[in-house]
Motif scaffolding. Structure first.
Motif, PDB file in Angstrom:
ATOM      1  N   ASP A   1     -10.165 -22.105  -1.926  1.00 19.94           N
ATOM      2  CA  ASP A   1      -9.758 -20.704  -1.829  1.00 19.94           C
ATOM      3  C   ASP A   1      -9.800 -20.293  -0.362  1.00 19.94           C
TER       4      ASP A   1
ATOM      5  N   ASN B   1      -0.191 -27.821   0.857  1.00 17.86           N
ATOM      6  CA  ASN B   1      -1.413 -27.610   1.621  1.00 17.86           C
ATOM      7  C   ASN B   1      -1.988 -28.958   2.023  1.00 17.86           C
TER       8      ASN B   1
ATOM      9  N   GLU C   1       8.235 -21.925  -9.172  1.00 16.80           N
ATOM     10  CA  GLU C   1       6.952 -21.244  -9.263  1.00 16.80           C
ATOM     11  C   GLU C   1       7.106 -20.030 -10.182  1.00 16.80           C
TER      12      GLU C   1
ATOM     13  N   ASP D   1      -1.555 -24.061  -7.806  1.00 17.74           N
ATOM     14  CA  ASP D   1      -1.832 -23.050  -6.791  1.00 17.74           C
ATOM     15  C   ASP D   1      -1.626 -21.667  -7.389  1.00 17.74           C
TER      16      ASP D   1
ATOM     17  N   ASP E   1      -3.385 -12.843   2.787  1.00 17.14           N
ATOM     18  CA  ASP E   1      -2.826 -13.554   1.639  1.00 17.14           C
ATOM     19  C   ASP E   1      -3.911 -14.477   1.105  1.00 17.14           C
ATOM     20  N   ARG E   2      -4.249 -14.328  -0.159  1.00 21.04           N
ATOM     21  CA  ARG E   2      -5.261 -15.226  -0.726  1.00 21.04           C
ATOM     22  C   ARG E   2      -4.577 -16.380  -1.448  1.00 21.04           C
ATOM     23  N   THR E   3      -5.113 -17.557  -1.301  1.00 21.14           N
ATOM     24  CA  THR E   3      -4.588 -18.725  -2.001  1.00 21.14           C
ATOM     25  C   THR E   3      -5.729 -19.401  -2.741  1.00 21.14           C
ATOM     26  N   HIS E   4      -5.494 -19.710  -3.981  1.00 22.75           N
ATOM     27  CA  HIS E   4      -6.491 -20.444  -4.768  1.00 22.75           C
ATOM     28  C   HIS E   4      -5.825 -21.712  -5.252  1.00 22.75           C
ATOM     29  N   GLU E   5      -6.282 -22.830  -4.744  1.00 25.15           N
ATOM     30  CA  GLU E   5      -5.666 -24.100  -5.124  1.00 25.15           C
ATOM     31  C   GLU E   5      -6.664 -24.889  -5.954  1.00 25.15           C
TER      32      GLU E   5
ATOM     33  N   THR F   1      -1.316 -18.078  -5.691  1.00 23.56           N
ATOM     34  CA  THR F   1      -1.305 -17.419  -4.388  1.00 23.56           C
ATOM     35  C   THR F   1      -1.034 -15.944  -4.558  1.00 23.56           C
ATOM     36  N   GLN F   2      -1.642 -15.167  -3.671  1.00 21.94           N
ATOM     37  CA  GLN F   2      -1.449 -13.727  -3.685  1.00 21.94           C
ATOM     38  C   GLN F   2      -1.119 -13.252  -2.284  1.00 21.94           C
TER      39      GLN F   2
END
Lengths: 167, 447
Positions: free
Chosen positions: B262, B306, B144, B117, B267-271, B119-120
């Motif tokens: 994504d 998630n 993390e 992941d 908050d952006r999350t890219h998994e 995450t931002q």
């Protein structure tokens, strides 16, 4: 070895060879039951007899009745436990009222644990517990002979390594 | 930023290829800066009168002294924790060394990665940094890497995935990011409609609007009303606005590295879920979505938090995504599911009609729920153990439940099957889950 192997096995081809638990576990459980409830009965009878009168001491019969009931229940529960090592998986079957049968393929085993508490050790017993990646698996075989537990552990570990599949 | 191997206490770290240790992004010490402020604000909100009194008592001198002590102390602590946190990528592991007083070293084996992941949170986006977390079984929240530079995080993710996939170590950091192909993007309009059509949203809102006035009439105590009303309002907000913000612009992509998910407005999350890591997929169909033919798809990956794959999509699209996620799996149509026998109604009245089971050569599929239908799919290769459970009442009606345990600590249950069928299912499912593994992808999917 005298075992409590299931009384309702149908002798059919390809049926697994069920192994019951050795009688040591039943002996231990019954002894614990008798000792604890016997002590409770004595204490109850003694206290009631002293402080409330001898008539009240009859209540001490209650734990004794529980001993009788538990004696039978423990026996039935013990007889219901059985396991079978098949070529590729382990079967564990147990329970009288709530029956449960678990199948664990050897390849899924993460670790095999042999445990033996102080009381179990005194009676020469050990439990084998299988862990897979799923916590719900709960495959435990209690009350085995330590030598048998170790043999089972080694065999399961060996088979698990040979067929390892991970997650 | 790159510090070549500082004094390592561990001899194993001095392996033949020199391991380059790196530090986190320099903004990291600031990441806990909001905590004291939040505590102060929370206290002021909780007890306004007291706060007012305390504020008037504050003189400039005390304020200055407090600042002069607190700020350097906090800064020093932040700086030291940052200074003593290192991470390194070796051939087979990600190593994180941290801790000021209590040293802590974590070695995460790359072939065990279940998901990665990036995450931002909103502020991190402003600062141009990101968190990177590896989901492995038993991983801690604190394992993390927070924070890394945005580009560094992406490069590191690509490198970790390349190494986990089994690329040669010397080429791993040159492989770069695998190209992604978009499978699905949720339009904000659909997402909003879907939320409006969800019972839970309305339930939370109604509770938040009804309970506080009722309590007010009952107790006339402002504090009771606030103490229940604020959490209820929070829950209502989280289940409506919060969900919309979190699931905004939900994109599912596919790349050789696996599945890309994504999402997020603020908050952006890219998994990234590497191939073969998905343990269970659930297709959920709330009552009010049925007319539109929409479904929600959830997934379970071991060690990952998630659990949503597609927040809302038409059934056909969702099924196409599921087919990409679980290769070779077709979702069994509703009429392919076999119901429990009629006498199951004696065990679970009414609800038994919602149960259904289908076993194909790829998946074990079990449905439950009458109003909110949920169909769970477990690939045979992911089954860890199979259990048959039968209670006394069920035995009277010759019924039994079959539980299938998966590696993500989820259990899928085929409820109230005919006892003989269940026994047969137990045998055959154990057999299928054992053989199903043979054609599964290896852990290092590119090797």
């Amino acid at each position: 070895m005298e075992t409590g192997s299931g009384q309702d096995t149908e002798p059919a081809a390809g049926e697994p060879v069920w192994i019951g638990l050795p009688p040591g576990l039943l002996r231990m459980r019954r002894l614990l039951l008798v000792v604890w409830l016997g002590l409770i009965a004595l204490a109850l009878g003694g206290l009631l007899g002293l402080f409330a009168g001898p008539g009240w001491a009859a209540f001490a019969l209650l734990p004794l009745a529980v001993i009788g009931w538990g004696w039978v229940m423990l026996g039935r529960n013990w007889a219901s436990w059985r396991y079978a090592e098949r070529a590729d998986d382990l079967l564990i079957s147990r329970g009288v009222l709530w029956r449960e049968e678990t199948v664990v393929p050897y390849g899924r085993m993460q670790l095999v644990e042999v445990t033996s508490g102080p009381v179990e050790r005194h009676f020469g017993l050990a439990s084998v517990q299988l862990h897979t990646a799923a916590a719900a698996t709960d495959a435990t075989i209690p009350g085995l002979d330590p030598a048998e537990a170790e043999r089972l552990r080694d065999r399961l570990t060996e088979l698990g390594e040979a067929r390892s599949a991970g997650l | 930023m790159t510090t070549p191997g500082l004094d390592d206490g561990v001899p194993g770290l001095r392996a033949k290829p020199p391991v380059t240790e790196r530090r986190l992004h320099p903004v990291t010490p600031l990441r806990r800066a909001w905590a004291p402020v939040a505590v102060l604000i929370g206290w002021a909100v909780h007890d306004p009168d007291q706060a007012q009194r305390q504020l008037t008592r504050l003189t400039t001198t005390t304020l200055l002294i407090a600042l002069a002590v607190l700020v350097p102390a906090a800064a020093l602590y932040g700086f030291l924790t940052w200074w003593y946190t290192h991470f390194a990528v070796t051939e087979s592991e990600l190593r994180i060394r941290t801790g000021l007083l209590f040293r802590r070293t974590v070695h995460i084996r790359l072939e065990r990665i279940q998901a990665v992941d990036v995450t931002q949170p909103l502020l991190a986006r402003v600062a141009g940094v990101a968190k990177l977390k590896l989901d492995v079984i038993g991983a801690d929240k604190k394992d993390e890497l927070a924070f890394l530079g945005e580009r560094e995080a992406r490069a590191l993710r690509a490198e970790l995935l390349a190494r986990a996939a089994g690329f040669a170590p010397e080429t791993a950091h040159e492989v770069g990011e695998a190209p992604a192909r978009e499978l699905l993007r949720t339009p904000p309009r659909d997402l909003a409609i879907a939320l409006v059509l969800t019972g839970a949203t309305w339930g939370a809102l109604v509770a938040a609007l009804v309970v506080p006035p009722v309590l007010w009439f009952a107790t006339h105590s402002l504090w009771t009303v606030l103490a229940t009303g604020v959490p209820l309002l929070g829950a209502a907000g989280a289940s409506s606005v919060g969900r919309f913000v979190g699931e905004y612009d939900w994109t599912v992509g596919e790349s050789p590295d696996g599945l890309r998910i994504d999402h997020g407005l603020l908050d952006r999350t890219h998994e990234t879920v590497p191939p073969g890591r998905v343990q269970t997929v659930r297709i959920v169909e709330p009552l009010l979505w049925r007319r539109r033919g929409w479904v929600r798809v959830e997934l379970d990956v071991a060690g990952s938090s998630n659990s949503v794959l597609v927040p809302v999509a038409p059934r056909a699209v969702a099924e196409a995504v599921v087919a990409r996620v679980l290769p070779g799996v077709t979702v069994p149509p509703p009429d392919a599911l076999s119901r429990p026998p009629r006498r199951a109604g004696r065990c679970v009245p009414l609800c038994w009609r919602g149960y259904g089971l289908a076993v194909t050569d790829a998946v074990f599929a079990s449905r439950q729920g009458l109003l909110r239908r949920s169909l769970a799919l477990v690939p045979h290769a992911k089954v860890q153990s199979v259990r048959l459970v039968q209670g006394p009442w069920q035995r009277l009606w010759r019924l039994a439940d079959v539980h299938v345990d998966t590696g993500a600590d989820k259990t899928v249950t085929a409820r109230l099957r005919d006892a003989e069928e269940a026994a047969e299912l137990l045998r055959s499912q154990a057999e299928r889950s054992r053989t199903g593994r043979r054609d599964a992808l290896p852990d290092r999917w590119m090797a």
